[in-house]
Structures are given as structure tokens and as C-alpha cells.
Design a protein around this motif. Structure first.
Motif, mmCIF file in Angstrom:
data_model
loop_
_atom_site.group_PDB
_atom_site.id
_atom_site.type_symbol
_atom_site.label_atom_id
_atom_site.label_comp_id
_atom_site.label_asym_id
_atom_site.label_seq_id
_atom_site.Cartn_x
_atom_site.Cartn_y
_atom_site.Cartn_z
ATOM 1 N N TYR A 79 -23.279 16.527 26.336
ATOM 2 C CA TYR A 79 -23.227 15.076 26.231
ATOM 3 C C TYR A 79 -21.818 14.636 25.887
ATOM 4 N N THR A 80 -21.543 13.361 26.135
ATOM 5 C CA THR A 80 -20.306 12.746 25.673
ATOM 6 C C THR A 80 -20.663 11.639 24.691
ATOM 7 N N ASP A 81 -19.760 11.378 23.770
ATOM 8 C CA ASP A 81 -19.989 10.360 22.739
ATOM 9 C C ASP A 81 -18.650 9.731 22.417
ATOM 10 N N THR A 82 -18.508 8.446 22.724
ATOM 11 C CA THR A 82 -17.235 7.777 22.473
ATOM 12 C C THR A 82 -17.006 7.498 20.999
ATOM 13 N N GLY A 83 -18.084 7.590 20.177
ATOM 14 C CA GLY A 83 -17.943 7.301 18.757
ATOM 15 C C GLY A 83 -17.710 5.820 18.506
ATOM 16 N N GLY A 84 -17.388 5.510 17.272
ATOM 17 C CA GLY A 84 -17.112 4.124 16.913
ATOM 18 C C GLY A 84 -18.322 3.432 16.322
ATOM 19 N N ASP A 88 -17.477 5.105 34.754
ATOM 20 C CA ASP A 88 -16.805 3.809 34.882
ATOM 21 C C ASP A 88 -17.457 2.754 33.990
ATOM 22 N N THR A 89 -18.782 2.821 33.851
ATOM 23 C CA THR A 89 -19.482 1.878 32.973
ATOM 24 C C THR A 89 -19.023 2.053 31.537
ATOM 25 N N VAL A 90 -18.964 3.296 31.080
ATOM 26 C CA VAL A 90 -18.525 3.576 29.709
ATOM 27 C C VAL A 90 -17.098 3.099 29.493
ATOM 28 N N HIS A 145 -18.129 -0.414 22.186
ATOM 29 C CA HIS A 145 -19.475 0.107 22.044
ATOM 30 C C HIS A 145 -19.408 1.620 21.791
ATOM 31 N N ARG A 146 -20.410 2.133 21.125
ATOM 32 C CA ARG A 146 -20.559 3.581 21.042
ATOM 33 C C ARG A 146 -21.453 4.012 22.200
ATOM 34 N N CYS A 147 -20.870 4.699 23.161
ATOM 35 C CA CYS A 147 -21.604 5.101 24.362
ATOM 36 C C CYS A 147 -21.886 6.598 24.315
#
Length: 276
Positions: free
Chosen positions: A12-17, A37-39, A45-47
């Protein structure tokens, strides 16, 4: 990143925040890159984007893993719990939207809002020519299944209605990448055949789930491609009408995979929905 769950290793990926938490759920024979591209358009946002065992994952699941639609929905719920994600906006497209419906029907308290983008629903399971073809190939042995899928190395084959041709107008380069694990790893082919056979064994499951959706009393945004040839636009209208707090938006000039065909508009709609 990776996490060990009951069925096996999930990437998984997690942008954090600290911003609103969005969890994105891809469809069949797809991975988390569907949402890149959406992320990128949802700064603040935390995606969180898992790659679920839907045929484009890179780590084979355990031999006893439940790869049915309810089993993978349970895996998604376990993922939310293990990462302790709360007040989540769950976003699903294609078969990912079917998984979101199962989570909604179970009433998971961690899910605060949902976005259902052009997805399997009601009696459209398997969906369209693409889904019916895949379910038929699931009857093959993993070896023969792999030989059949080798044809998708060719762009002309990928663009056929029985492949990705009616799923996306503009996303061929991305969809080509989804096939690499399946074509190169015997374990992924075994998982894909097991999954397709389990899916085919429950053709009525989304009709049964639909009966429980009116109990989902949280905000729900239904985004549908008005030109969709795989997921009938009428199903988007029916889903929005079923949900007490459902809202429908139809998007032009797109097939099923809105995050590829209409990325900017899709991200805008999701951003406004989470802000609301």
C-alpha cells in the motif's frame, strides 16, 4: 509499504498527514497505480491506497486465503483496522466499488463517507463483456490462464471490448503495467484463477447486498460515467436512490475508469465531497 494481514502480504501507499483520510479501492486486474493522478491532485488529504489480491498484486496470497468477494472485503476491513484508520472516506471503482458496497452493508463504523464510481452492482456481476470473459477464463488451469493472458501484451488486444477497451478511453499505458505480475509470477496466476472461480460461484451476491444498502445512513457520492458500456448508467441512478444520503453525479467523455479518463474532474468531485 507492506503490511501482513490474514490472507498474506498487502502492499500500500500512504501519503500521511492530518487531513481527511481517503482509502482508494481499485478493481479487477488492477493495482493501486489506478489512483496515482487522483492522489496527486488531493494535496492536504491523507490518501491510503492498498493493492488488494485482485489479480495485479505482487505478493501471492497464502494457500488458504479467502479470495471470494466477501473474503476480500473482509481483508479490506482488516486493513482499515490494522492501520487504525478512522472517519474514512472509502472510494471504489469497478470491482472496488462492489467491495465498498459489501463494507457498507456490514456497517463498518470506521467508514464515515463513501464514493461509488462506475462499479459492479445489482445483477451486473460479472460486469459486461470484460467481466464475463474473465470469469470464463477462470475455468482454465493457472497455466492455461497465463497463456491466454499473454495476448494482452499487445495493445490491439488490450483495446478490445473483452479486455480494457470499454473500461478506459485514455489509460492504456497504465493498464499495461497492471498485467506484469500476472504474466511473470505463477503464484499470482494461481491467486487470479482461485479468485475468479470464487467470484463466479456467487452471481447473486450484489443483489443481496443491495437489499442492505438503505441502512447505510452516511453521506454517499455516486459518480458515474454517462458513456459507460460496462456499468449501466441506470445502476448509478438506482444506487443513489437506494442510499438515504446518496447524491449522483454523471461525468461525460469517460468509460468506467474515471480516475484515468477524467482525472481532474473526478478529483474535484471527491475533494468537494470530503470538504462538504
Amino acid at each position: 509499504m507492506e503490511i501482513e494481514l490474514g490472507a498474506g502480504t498487502v502492499e500500500y501507499t500512504d501519503t500521511g498527514g492530518p487531513g481527511p483520510v481517503l482509502v482508494f479501492v481499485h478493481g479487477l486486474l488492477m493495482d493501486g497505480t489506478l489512483w496515482d493522478d487522483t492522489v496527486a491532485s488531493l494535496a492536504g488529504h491523507r490518501c491510503v491506497v492498498p493493492t488488494l489480491p485482485l489479480g495485479a498484486h505482487r505478493h501471492p496470497m497464502r494457500p488458504d486465503a479467502d479470495l471470494s468477494l466477501p473474503g476480500i472485503a473482509a481483508l479490506l476491513t482488516e486493513f482499515l483496522e490494522r492501520l487504525d484508520l478512522r472517519e474514512v472516506t472509502l472510494v471504489g471503482v469497478d470491482t472496488g466499488g462492489a467491495l465498498v458496497q459489501l463494507v457498507m452493508a456490514d456497517g463498518d463504523s470506521r467508514v464515515n463517507r463513501v464514493v461509488l464510481a462506475s462499479c459492479d452492482a445489482f445483477d451486473n456481476f460479472p460486469p459486461g463483456l470484460t467481466g464475463k470473459t474473465l470469469f470464463l477464463t477462470g475455468k482454465l488451469s493457472p497455466g492455461l490462464f497465463g497463456l491466454f493472458m499473454q495476448q494482452l501484451r499487445l495493445r490491439a488486444i488490450r483495446r478490445l471490448p473483452i479486455a480494457f477497451g470499454w473500461l478506459t478511453k485514455r489509460g492504456d499505458a497504465v493498464s499495461a503495467g497492471w498485467l506484469r505480475p500476472l504474466l511473470s509470477q505463477a503464484g499470482i496466476r494461481r491467486d487470479a484463477v482461485r479468485m475468479l472461480r470464487a467470484f463466479a460461484a456467487t452471481p447473486r451476491i450484489l443483489r443481496e447486498v443491495a437489499d442492505r444498502l438503505p441502512a447505510f445512513d452516511r453521506p454517499a457520492l455516486v459518480i458515474w460515467a454517462s458513456e459507460d458500456r460496462v456499468m449501466p448508467p441506470e445502476h448509478g441512478r438506482r444506487l443513489a436512490a437506494l442510499l438515504p444520503k446518496g447524491k449522483l453525479v454523471e461525468v461525460a467523455d469517460s468509460y468506467t475508469l474515471l480516475p484515468l479518463d477524467q482525472q481532474a474532474e473526478f478529483a474535484r468531485l471527491v475533494r468537494e465531497f470530503t470538504a462538504g
